[in-house]
Write a protein that holds these residues in place. Structure first.
Motif, PDB file in Angstrom:
ATOM      1  N   THR A 107       4.443   4.837  11.070  1.00 54.56           N
ATOM      2  CA  THR A 107       5.164   4.347   9.900  1.00 54.56           C
ATOM      3  C   THR A 107       6.141   5.388   9.365  1.00 54.56           C
ATOM      4  OG1 THR A 107       3.123   3.192   9.324  1.00 54.56           O
ATOM      5  CG2 THR A 107       4.828   3.296   7.634  1.00 54.56           C
ATOM      6  N   GLU A 108       7.316   4.929   8.969  1.00 55.89           N
ATOM      7  CA  GLU A 108       8.267   5.781   8.270  1.00 55.89           C
ATOM      8  C   GLU A 108       7.923   5.797   6.778  1.00 55.89           C
ATOM      9  OE1 GLU A 108      10.558   7.607   9.634  1.00 55.89           O
ATOM     10  OE2 GLU A 108      10.379   6.815  11.688  1.00 55.89           O
ATOM     11  N   PRO A 109       8.212   6.888   6.078  1.00 51.48           N
ATOM     12  CA  PRO A 109       7.860   6.952   4.648  1.00 51.48           C
ATOM     13  C   PRO A 109       8.663   5.981   3.802  1.00 51.48           C
ATOM     14  CG  PRO A 109       9.143   8.876   5.310  1.00 51.48           C
ATOM     15  CD  PRO A 109       8.826   8.128   6.569  1.00 51.48           C
ATOM     16  N   SER A 110       8.039   5.485   2.742  1.00 52.75           N
ATOM     17  CA  SER A 110       8.705   4.631   1.764  1.00 52.75           C
ATOM     18  C   SER A 110       8.056   4.868   0.406  1.00 52.75           C
ATOM     19  CB  SER A 110       8.612   3.153   2.168  1.00 52.75           C
ATOM     20  OG  SER A 110       7.278   2.773   2.404  1.00 52.75           O
ATOM     21  N   VAL A 111       8.681   4.373  -0.637  1.00 51.64           N
ATOM     22  CA  VAL A 111       8.208   4.620  -1.998  1.00 51.64           C
ATOM     23  C   VAL A 111       6.949   3.796  -2.254  1.00 51.64           C
ATOM     24  CG1 VAL A 111       8.748   4.439  -4.446  1.00 51.64           C
ATOM     25  CG2 VAL A 111      10.517   5.127  -2.817  1.00 51.64           C
ATOM     26  N   ILE A 112       5.906   4.448  -2.721  1.00 52.91           N
ATOM     27  CA  ILE A 112       4.654   3.781  -3.073  1.00 52.91           C
ATOM     28  C   ILE A 112       4.445   3.930  -4.571  1.00 52.91           C
ATOM     29  CG2 ILE A 112       2.142   3.781  -2.769  1.00 52.91           C
ATOM     30  CD1 ILE A 112       2.645   4.923   0.055  1.00 52.91           C
ATOM     31  N   SER A 113       4.371   2.805  -5.271  1.00 50.35           N
ATOM     32  CA  SER A 113       4.181   2.832  -6.721  1.00 50.35           C
ATOM     33  C   SER A 113       2.785   3.341  -7.064  1.00 50.35           C
ATOM     34  CB  SER A 113       4.379   1.435  -7.315  1.00 50.35           C
ATOM     35  OG  SER A 113       5.688   0.972  -7.071  1.00 50.35           O
ATOM     36  N   GLU A 114       2.715   4.189  -8.069  1.00 50.39           N
ATOM     37  CA  GLU A 114       1.425   4.748  -8.481  1.00 50.39           C
ATOM     38  C   GLU A 114       0.649   3.727  -9.305  1.00 50.39           C
ATOM     39  OE1 GLU A 114      -0.348   8.563 -11.035  1.00 50.39           O
ATOM     40  OE2 GLU A 114       1.816   8.206 -10.881  1.00 50.39           O
ATOM     41  N   ASP A 290      -1.545   0.546   2.530  1.00 51.10           N
ATOM     42  CA  ASP A 290      -2.484   0.018   3.508  1.00 51.10           C
ATOM     43  C   ASP A 290      -2.889   1.082   4.524  1.00 51.10           C
ATOM     44  OD1 ASP A 290      -0.442   0.193   5.430  1.00 51.10           O
ATOM     45  OD2 ASP A 290      -0.285  -1.967   5.746  1.00 51.10           O
ATOM     46  N   GLY A 291      -3.574   0.659   5.580  1.00 54.70           N
ATOM     47  CA  GLY A 291      -4.123   1.587   6.561  1.00 54.70           C
ATOM     48  C   GLY A 291      -3.116   2.294   7.428  1.00 54.70           C
ATOM     49  N   GLU A 292      -1.823   1.936   7.296  1.00 53.71           N
ATOM     50  CA  GLU A 292      -0.764   2.666   7.987  1.00 53.71           C
ATOM     51  C   GLU A 292       0.198   3.330   7.015  1.00 53.71           C
ATOM     52  OE1 GLU A 292       0.877   1.152  11.853  1.00 53.71           O
ATOM     53  OE2 GLU A 292       0.085  -0.751  11.079  1.00 53.71           O
ATOM     54  N   GLY A 293      -0.089   3.247   5.710  1.00 51.29           N
ATOM     55  CA  GLY A 293       0.770   3.894   4.728  1.00 51.29           C
ATOM     56  C   GLY A 293       1.897   3.026   4.216  1.00 51.29           C
ATOM     57  N   VAL A 294       1.837   1.701   4.448  1.00 52.34           N
ATOM     58  CA  VAL A 294       2.852   0.783   3.941  1.00 52.34           C
ATOM     59  C   VAL A 294       2.479   0.374   2.513  1.00 52.34           C
ATOM     60  CG1 VAL A 294       4.008  -1.437   4.302  1.00 52.34           C
ATOM     61  CG2 VAL A 294       3.275  -0.074   6.271  1.00 52.34           C
ATOM     62  N   PRO A 295       3.420   0.410   1.568  1.00 51.70           N
ATOM     63  CA  PRO A 295       3.103   0.009   0.192  1.00 51.70           C
ATOM     64  C   PRO A 295       2.635  -1.446   0.130  1.00 51.70           C
ATOM     65  CG  PRO A 295       5.262   1.078   0.300  1.00 51.70           C
ATOM     66  CD  PRO A 295       4.829   0.836   1.710  1.00 51.70           C
ATOM     67  N   ARG A 296       1.616  -1.704  -0.676  1.00 49.40           N
ATOM     68  CA  ARG A 296       1.153  -3.082  -0.864  1.00 49.40           C
ATOM     69  C   ARG A 296       2.136  -3.839  -1.750  1.00 49.40           C
ATOM     70  NH1 ARG A 296      -3.809  -3.706   1.289  1.00 49.40           N
ATOM     71  NH2 ARG A 296      -5.213  -1.896   1.333  1.00 49.40           N
TER      72      ARG A 296
END
Length: 451
Positions: A107-114, A290-296
């Protein structure tokens, strides 16, 4: 136990060690899931606290990708030698696996809301805190001549994911849970709650509710099985309707394992049924990636009775030509994805109002031992327990012997006459969700049980 939690910089340091070990073995694509958990539980039975237990755990799960192959190895030892051992084991497993031409790059990085899900007081809760609350709850039940049993747990956890493409996400959370059963000679009552903060529920109020259910259901009547208007309290809704959400998976639909196969976009439920998957909902809990680092992403699973959206992992999204929704499980897996933060929109009718508007019906506290009978119509069987009541002329008149039911979830969600405001509910057969109580017609009870 706070000291056992892993802070973001400690997780980042662990991943640096993983990367160094992978590089020494000629591996450039590596992912690490890192977790830590501490929990304590006070257990009581026969009106007495009889157990206090606590546990702590930390773990590191390493996945490597080489030549269209991937594999994972996990360890709970975080010293340098153990980290190198886990990376080496993952590499050996990957090299022994068959190539997978559908395997995606990391996975490429993306913004994950806290999402703020950490309550310091809950993390610091002591056996003395839980013991005092349990003692007060027991006194409520014992004062009525009943016997109390249950648990009170508090804990904290962190989850983090890092990969060599730059993904770096960390989440901390606390959780408290209280469950109580009040038992009388021929009846019982039950109540349960969970929340990020232990101040969000009152163990004494839960004890009173359980005790009152046991009192009201004493000397239970037996009535004939059949189809009745039923009021399902939130825990009963959770455990029954919760059985269908694994079907809101793109992988399950593609493999024709879901009742939504060839039905997405068709009217299946009543106009009053609106369901979302929303990790940011204030009553929800869980990790925002999720389990690959993708924002829900928030999903509209059902809109006015029409199933609209599915959960997609990166793999299932790639196959379908859509964007992933952030609901994938860690790779490798055969399940794919699933929504985990269910919110069923409620209405404005209280349970008391549902009862007062019912000429003859049954009030159900909770359900158990639920099993699937027919997957395409989602017909489930199970039993009532710990508070089943007869409603006559708008009031609860007696307790009832418990029933076995055979009930389709699709039919149930077409027969809803009223919904209460939604609450965070805890049961025993499905994970915690935000759900209303429901008044439904023609609920199918097939036999009276022996208790």
């Amino acid at each position: 136990m706070q000291a056992e939690m892993l802070l973001p910089h400690e997780c980042a340091d662990l991943f640096k060690a993983v990367q160094a070990a992978a590089k020494s073995l000629g591996v450039s694509d590596v992912e690490a899931l890192i977790g830590a958990h501490s929990a304590a539980l006070t257990r009581f039975a026969n009106n007495t606290i009889h157990q206090n237990v606590a546990e702590q755990d930390r773990w590191l799960s390493v996945r490597v990708v080489v030549d269209h192959r991937t594999a994972r190895a996990t360890t709970n030892r975080l010293d340098p030698d153990s980290i190198r051992g886990a990376v080496g084991q993952a590499l050996a497993l990957a090299r022994s696996a068959a190539p997978n031409s559908d395997l995606l790059p990391l996975t490429e990085p993306s913004v994950i809301s806290e999402t703020k899900r950490f309550d310091a007081a809950t993390a610091a809760a002591t056996p003395d805190h839980r013991g005092r609350a349990v003692a007060e709850a027991i006194r409520v039940v014992e004062s009525t001549g009943q016997t109390a049993a249950g648990i009170y747990s508090t804990g904290q956890s962190i989850e983090a994911i890092f990969n060599s493409r730059g993904v770096a996400a960390w989440h901390a959370e606390t959780m408290a849970q209280f469950s109580i059963t009040a038992m009388a000679g021929d009846s019982s009552g039950w109540a349960k709650a969970s929340a990020v903060s232990h101040t969000a529920f009152d163990p004494v109020a839960l004890a009173r509710s359980a005790s009152e259910k046991a009192r009201l259901s004493s000397d239970p009547q037996e009535i004939a099985p059949g189809r009745y208007t039923v009021i399902l309290e939130p825990a009963a809704v959770l455990d029954l309707v919760g059985q269908m959400f694994g079907d809101f998976s793109a992988t399950s639909v593609k493999d024709s394992h879901s009742f939504l196969t060839d039905r997405l976009g068709s009217k299946l439920f009543g106009d009053n049924i609106h369901i979302s998957d929303d990790v940011s909902h204030p009553l929800q809990a869980g990790v925002p990636f999720d389990g690959e680092g993708v924002p829900r992403r928030k999903l509209t699973l059902v809109d006015a009775g029409v199933p609209r959206e599915l959960a997609y992992s990166r793999s299932s999204a790639h196959r379908a030509g859509v964007e992933p929704t952030g609901h994938g499980f860690p790779l490798p897996n055969e399940i794919g994805e699933a929504p985990l933060n269910i919110v069923i929109a409620g209405g404005s009718t209280s349970v008391d109002q549902m009862i007062s508007s019912t000429d003859r019906g049954i009030l159900v506290t909770r359900l158990w031992y639920i099993r699937e009978v027919e997957p395409y119509d989602k017909i489930m069987t199970g039993m009532t327990r710990d508070g089943t009541f007869l409603i006559e002329d708008g009031r609860v008149t007696s307790g009832l012997r418990n029933f076995r039911f055979n009930q389709g979830i699709i039919e149930l969600l077409n027969n809803g006459e009223a919904l209460s405001p939604s609450v965070r509910a805890s049961g025993e057969e499905a994970f915690d969700m935000v759900v209303p109580a429901m008044k439904v017609r023609n609920f199918n009870f097939t036999e009276v049980t022996r208790f």
